[in-house]
Design a protein around this motif. Structure first.
Motif, PDB file in Angstrom:
ATOM      1  N   VAL A  94      43.372  25.556  44.559  1.00 16.03           N
ATOM      2  CA  VAL A  94      43.395  26.425  45.354  1.00 16.03           C
ATOM      3  C   VAL A  94      44.275  27.794  44.537  1.00 16.03           C
ATOM      4  O   VAL A  94      43.615  28.909  44.661  1.00 16.03           O
ATOM      5  N   GLY A  95      45.297  27.276  44.179  1.00 11.94           N
ATOM      6  CA  GLY A  95      45.869  28.221  43.365  1.00 11.94           C
ATOM      7  C   GLY A  95      45.637  28.993  42.493  1.00 11.94           C
ATOM      8  O   GLY A  95      45.431  30.169  42.169  1.00 11.94           O
ATOM      9  N   ALA A  96      44.686  28.166  41.480  1.00 11.63           N
ATOM     10  CA  ALA A  96      43.780  28.885  40.278  1.00 11.63           C
ATOM     11  C   ALA A  96      43.006  29.689  40.842  1.00 11.63           C
ATOM     12  O   ALA A  96      42.693  30.639  40.224  1.00 11.63           O
ATOM     13  N   ALA A  97      42.208  29.258  41.694  1.00 11.90           N
ATOM     14  CA  ALA A  97      41.007  30.213  42.257  1.00 11.90           C
ATOM     15  C   ALA A  97      41.638  31.543  42.897  1.00 11.90           C
ATOM     16  O   ALA A  97      41.171  32.483  42.766  1.00 11.90           O
ATOM     17  N   GLY A  98      42.786  31.375  43.748  1.00 11.90           N
ATOM     18  CA  GLY A  98      43.353  32.629  44.205  1.00 11.90           C
ATOM     19  C   GLY A  98      43.953  33.439  43.197  1.00 11.90           C
ATOM     20  O   GLY A  98      43.758  34.762  43.086  1.00 11.90           O
ATOM     21  N   LEU A  99      44.649  33.058  41.835  1.00 10.89           N
ATOM     22  CA  LEU A  99      45.005  33.660  40.645  1.00 10.89           C
ATOM     23  C   LEU A  99      43.482  34.126  40.051  1.00 10.89           C
ATOM     24  O   LEU A  99      43.808  35.477  39.742  1.00 10.89           O
ATOM     25  N   PHE A 100      42.511  33.719  40.007  1.00  8.57           N
ATOM     26  CA  PHE A 100      41.490  34.217  39.492  1.00  8.57           C
ATOM     27  C   PHE A 100      40.999  35.388  40.455  1.00  8.57           C
ATOM     28  O   PHE A 100      40.594  36.489  39.808  1.00  8.57           O
ATOM     29  N   ALA A 101      40.952  35.082  41.751  1.00  6.95           N
ATOM     30  CA  ALA A 101      40.366  36.329  42.576  1.00  6.95           C
ATOM     31  C   ALA A 101      41.317  37.618  42.287  1.00  6.95           C
ATOM     32  O   ALA A 101      40.764  38.591  42.190  1.00  6.95           O
TER      33      ALA A 101
ATOM     34  N   LEU B 148      40.638  41.818  40.884  1.00  4.90           N
ATOM     35  CA  LEU B 148      40.687  43.093  41.660  1.00  4.90           C
ATOM     36  C   LEU B 148      40.627  44.436  40.817  1.00  4.90           C
ATOM     37  O   LEU B 148      39.891  45.354  41.336  1.00  4.90           O
ATOM     38  N   PRO B 149      41.556  44.567  39.749  1.00  3.60           N
ATOM     39  CA  PRO B 149      41.260  45.629  39.073  1.00  3.60           C
ATOM     40  C   PRO B 149      39.786  46.103  38.576  1.00  3.60           C
ATOM     41  O   PRO B 149      39.416  47.527  38.567  1.00  3.60           O
ATOM     42  N   TRP B 150      39.103  45.074  38.069  1.00  3.65           N
ATOM     43  CA  TRP B 150      37.601  45.466  37.677  1.00  3.65           C
ATOM     44  C   TRP B 150      36.843  45.729  38.752  1.00  3.65           C
ATOM     45  O   TRP B 150      35.886  46.577  38.922  1.00  3.65           O
ATOM     46  N   GLY B 151      37.172  45.052  39.849  1.00  2.00           N
ATOM     47  CA  GLY B 151      36.450  45.545  41.220  1.00  2.00           C
ATOM     48  C   GLY B 151      36.807  47.021  41.635  1.00  2.00           C
ATOM     49  O   GLY B 151      35.766  47.753  42.091  1.00  2.00           O
ATOM     50  N   ALA B 152      37.831  47.270  41.321  1.00  2.00           N
ATOM     51  CA  ALA B 152      38.308  48.681  41.647  1.00  2.00           C
ATOM     52  C   ALA B 152      37.684  49.751  40.776  1.00  2.00           C
ATOM     53  O   ALA B 152      36.970  51.000  41.315  1.00  2.00           O
ATOM     54  N   VAL B 153      37.282  49.387  39.552  1.00  2.00           N
ATOM     55  CA  VAL B 153      36.879  50.275  38.584  1.00  2.00           C
ATOM     56  C   VAL B 153      35.276  50.133  38.924  1.00  2.00           C
ATOM     57  O   VAL B 153      34.623  51.431  38.714  1.00  2.00           O
ATOM     58  N   ALA B 154      34.732  49.078  39.292  1.00  2.00           N
ATOM     59  CA  ALA B 154      33.258  49.454  39.670  1.00  2.00           C
ATOM     60  C   ALA B 154      33.129  50.071  41.005  1.00  2.00           C
ATOM     61  O   ALA B 154      32.037  50.747  40.936  1.00  2.00           O
ATOM     62  N   ALA B 155      33.801  50.068  41.889  1.00  3.12           N
ATOM     63  CA  ALA B 155      33.780  50.648  43.105  1.00  3.12           C
ATOM     64  C   ALA B 155      34.107  52.119  42.822  1.00  3.12           C
ATOM     65  O   ALA B 155      33.192  52.922  43.541  1.00  3.12           O
ATOM     66  N   LYS B 156      34.848  52.305  41.993  1.00  7.15           N
ATOM     67  CA  LYS B 156      35.128  53.934  41.698  1.00  7.15           C
ATOM     68  C   LYS B 156      33.784  54.228  40.968  1.00  7.15           C
ATOM     69  O   LYS B 156      33.520  55.454  41.198  1.00  7.15           O
ATOM     70  N   GLU B 157      33.332  53.848  40.091  1.00 12.94           N
ATOM     71  CA  GLU B 157      31.995  54.153  39.314  1.00 12.94           C
ATOM     72  C   GLU B 157      30.943  54.009  40.393  1.00 12.94           C
ATOM     73  O   GLU B 157      29.992  55.198  40.458  1.00 12.94           O
ATOM     74  N   LEU B 158      30.617  53.301  41.192  1.00 20.04           N
ATOM     75  CA  LEU B 158      29.564  53.208  42.285  1.00 20.04           C
ATOM     76  C   LEU B 158      29.518  54.404  43.229  1.00 20.04           C
ATOM     77  O   LEU B 158      28.801  55.061  43.729  1.00 20.04           O
ATOM     78  N   MET B 159      30.927  54.684  43.642  1.00 21.69           N
ATOM     79  CA  MET B 159      31.051  55.657  44.593  1.00 21.69           C
ATOM     80  C   MET B 159      31.141  57.147  43.891  1.00 21.69           C
ATOM     81  O   MET B 159      31.216  58.221  44.755  1.00 21.69           O
ATOM     82  N   GLY B 160      30.992  57.219  42.824  1.00 22.73           N
ATOM     83  CA  GLY B 160      30.887  58.681  42.144  1.00 22.73           C
ATOM     84  C   GLY B 160      32.049  59.232  41.796  1.00 22.73           C
ATOM     85  O   GLY B 160      32.324  60.430  41.340  1.00 22.73           O
ATOM     86  N   LEU B 161      33.135  58.393  41.921  1.00 26.13           N
ATOM     87  CA  LEU B 161      34.676  59.046  41.848  1.00 26.13           C
ATOM     88  C   LEU B 161      34.982  59.389  40.368  1.00 26.13           C
ATOM     89  O   LEU B 161      35.883  59.985  39.874  1.00 26.13           O
TER      90      LEU B 161
END
Length: 173
Positions: free
Chosen positions: A36-43, A47-60
């Motif tokens: 569970v700790g390893a899965a949490g660390l992976f998740a 997050l930074p890559w998710g933020a980059v993808a969200a920024k790209e999809l939202m047109g920011l």
């Protein structure tokens, strides 16, 4: 006792070693905590890559593209097309002159499985031969086949009789 029935070592050390301190450091509960700790660390690390993808999809993350010459207006007849690369040399694109004053350009990779899309002048459509996808040349919207999204449109500018690619229009869901 005869000599064949002797235990060669202390029975205490052999059969009860599981209860000794430090003998069993990773039990099931410890293993699950580690998992569970390893899965949490992976998740958290994604997050930074998710933020980059969200920024790209939202047109920011609007990108600035270098203005690129495609062709001279006088060299493209009504109904003809010109293949070019934009925004990079690895991104294939197509310019179509639909009428005397109307030009459209799209990235010519099908939105289904990225097969090349071709302009068929006689039919007035853009065709993807891989799965018989068709696109409206005026809008880039799919009209037949498996594609569900429009072709990415390339922004154009005409200056002194020259057609330039100046950007890629954002996809709007």
């Amino acid at each position: 006792m005869d000599k064949n029935n002797k235990i060669p070592f202390q029975e205490d050390n052999y059969t009860h070693n599981i209860n000794r301190n430090g003998e069993r450091t990773l039990d099931r509960r410890g293993f699950m905590k580690t998992l569970v700790g390893a899965a949490g660390l992976f998740a958290i690390s994604t997050l930074p890559w998710g933020a980059v993808a969200a920024k790209e999809l939202m047109g920011l993350g609007e990108k600035d593209y270098a203005r690129q010459k495609i062709a001279e207006v006088s060299k493209v007849a009504v109904g003809d097309s010109v293949d070019f690369s934009f925004p990079s040399e690895h991104d294939s694109a197509i310019l179509i002159r639909l009428s005397e004053k109307k030009y459209v350009a799209y990235q010519n990779a099908c939105t289904h499985l990225r097969c090349p899309v071709f302009w068929v002048k006689e039919e007035g459509e853009m065709i993807c031969p891989c799965h018989h996808g068709k696109f409206n040349a005026s809008t880039g919207e799919p009209t037949a086949g498996p594609p569900r999204r429009p072709l990415p449109e390339i922004k154009l500018e005409i200056d002194n009789g020259v057609i330039y690619a100046i950007g890629v229009k954002r996809y709007e869901a």
